[in-house]
Design an enzyme around this catalytic site. Structure first.
Site, PDB file in Angstrom:
ATOM      1  N   ILE A 136       0.875  -1.172   0.000  1.00 57.93           N
ATOM      2  CA  ILE A 136       0.000   0.000   0.000  1.00 57.93           C
ATOM      3  C   ILE A 136       0.912   1.221   0.000  1.00 57.93           C
ATOM      4  O   ILE A 136       2.048   1.165   0.488  1.00 57.93           O
ATOM      5  CB  ILE A 136      -0.981   0.023   1.199  1.00 57.93           C
ATOM      6  CG1 ILE A 136      -0.261  -0.119   2.535  1.00 57.93           C
ATOM      7  CG2 ILE A 136      -2.030  -1.044   1.044  1.00 57.93           C
ATOM      8  CD1 ILE A 136      -1.196  -0.060   3.740  1.00 57.93           C
ATOM      9  N   ASP A 137       0.437   2.307  -0.559  1.00 60.34           N
ATOM     10  CA  ASP A 137       1.259   3.491  -0.743  1.00 60.34           C
ATOM     11  C   ASP A 137       1.767   4.048   0.581  1.00 60.34           C
ATOM     12  O   ASP A 137       1.164   3.837   1.635  1.00 60.34           O
ATOM     13  CB  ASP A 137       0.469   4.588  -1.462  1.00 60.34           C
ATOM     14  CG  ASP A 137       0.013   4.170  -2.846  1.00 60.34           C
ATOM     15  OD1 ASP A 137       0.658   3.279  -3.438  1.00 60.34           O
ATOM     16  OD2 ASP A 137      -0.979   4.727  -3.331  1.00 60.34           O
ATOM     17  N   LYS A 138       2.843   4.788   0.517  1.00 62.71           N
ATOM     18  CA  LYS A 138       3.453   5.407   1.693  1.00 62.71           C
ATOM     19  C   LYS A 138       2.423   6.155   2.537  1.00 62.71           C
ATOM     20  O   LYS A 138       2.375   5.992   3.756  1.00 62.71           O
ATOM     21  CB  LYS A 138       4.559   6.362   1.250  1.00 62.71           C
ATOM     22  CG  LYS A 138       5.145   7.202   2.368  1.00 62.71           C
ATOM     23  CD  LYS A 138       6.083   8.258   1.819  1.00 62.71           C
ATOM     24  CE  LYS A 138       6.529   9.209   2.925  1.00 62.71           C
ATOM     25  NZ  LYS A 138       7.361  10.319   2.407  1.00 62.71           N
TER      26      LYS A 138
END
Length: 301
Positions: A136-138
């Site tokens: 999952i994105d930062k």
């Protein structure tokens, strides 16, 4: 030796910037160092990093075959562990944490923390991404499952492939969505204008499907649940932006100013359903949305 021809989307960029967008596995400083050491030729000549490239320029890099080495070390970083056994570990990842080391992010990642916490992690994805089955994105918070051994990793990866692993998100998007629910079926590929972004691309894109349902409507904002059928990079962010409802806080895909929150997209992976790789039993995990997210909703009230 590596060669590229400057295309329209890179026209008039600095040479170092154009290279960083063309070779994403290398840092801009590394590429600038190659330019400074006369290892980059533009139409057969040495140029400075500030040289403005033009359409049709031929860029040759003499030595790019050896990537920068990334030394991964254990770090004693507190993890919010939702579930753990000898095969898998489910983490509630905080916003701002990168999942695995990469150029520019050698420390402070989820992998650095996992190496300190776990004795064993799956080796299928190599030393840079041990145990990492999905990402999952930062700046997206929420649930991520990690495999502790290769058998578990392969089993979980197959669930992602055949869409039997269910992942659901909560997001606050801009504008009022009139429909109570919907399906976005739009292919996604890397953007031709900015290689660090993704975009809807009917010609070159890979299949991407997002289901959404409205949870609440506020003045000029809508709280939604999203379920992924596919897992393309930045999928929810790209899809919601494309239909005119970018996620609040998104610094990349929101064209309008983020009035309520500007520290990253208000997107939270709140639910994860999977089949356990050993017991073959269905498991369901949930986690509450973060405090800062709740505070924004309270203000909208």
């Amino acid at each position: 030796m590596n060669k590229i021809i400057i295309s329209e989307e890179l026209n008039n960029l600095r040479l170092d910037k154009a290279l960083s967008l063309s070779f994403l596995d290398y840092s801009r400083s590394h590429l600038t160092n190659l330019i400074d050491n006369d290892l980059v030729l533009v139409n057969g000549k040495v140029e400075k990093p500030s040289y403005k490239v033009k359409i049709g320029d031929e860029i040759i890099i003499k030595e790019l075959d050896k990537k920068e080495e990334i030394n991964i070390k254990e770090e004693d970083i507190k993890l919010d562990i939702v579930y753990e056994d000898e095969d898998i570990i489910v983490i509630n990842k905080k916003q701002g944490m990168v999942v695995h080391p990469a150029v520019g992010h050698h420390e402070g990642t989820l992998v650095n923390a996992l190496l300190h916490h776990c004795n064993h992690l799956s080796g299928i994805n190599g030393d840079i991404r041990p145990g990492i089955v999905h990402r999952i994105d930062k700046d997206t918070s929420g649930l991520i499952v990690v495999a502790k051994n290769d058998i578990a990793h392969e089993f979980l990866a197959n669930q992602l492939k055949d869409h039997t692993m269910n992942r659901e998100y909560i997001a606050l998007v801009k504008g009022i969505i009139q429909e109570n629910e919907g399906k976005i079926d739009l292919p996604i590929a890397r953007s031709k204008q900015n290689r660090q972004k993704m975009a809807v691309d009917p010609v070159n894109g890979k299949k991407a499907i997002t289901y959404f349902s409205v949870m609440n409507r506020y003045y000029d904002y809508t709280l939604i649940k999203c379920r992924l059928l596919t897992g393309r990079t930045h999928q929810i962010r790209v899809h919601m932006s494309y239909i005119g409802h970018p996620i609040e806080g998104d610094k990349i895909y929101s064209k309008k100013k983020n009035r309520l929150y500007d520290e990253g997209q208000l997107l939270h992976a709140y639910k994860l359903n999977l089949i356990h790789p050993k017991t073959k039993k269905e498991m369901s995990f949930t986690c509450e949305i973060p405090t800062y997210f709740n505070e924004i909703l309270a203000k909208l009230g």
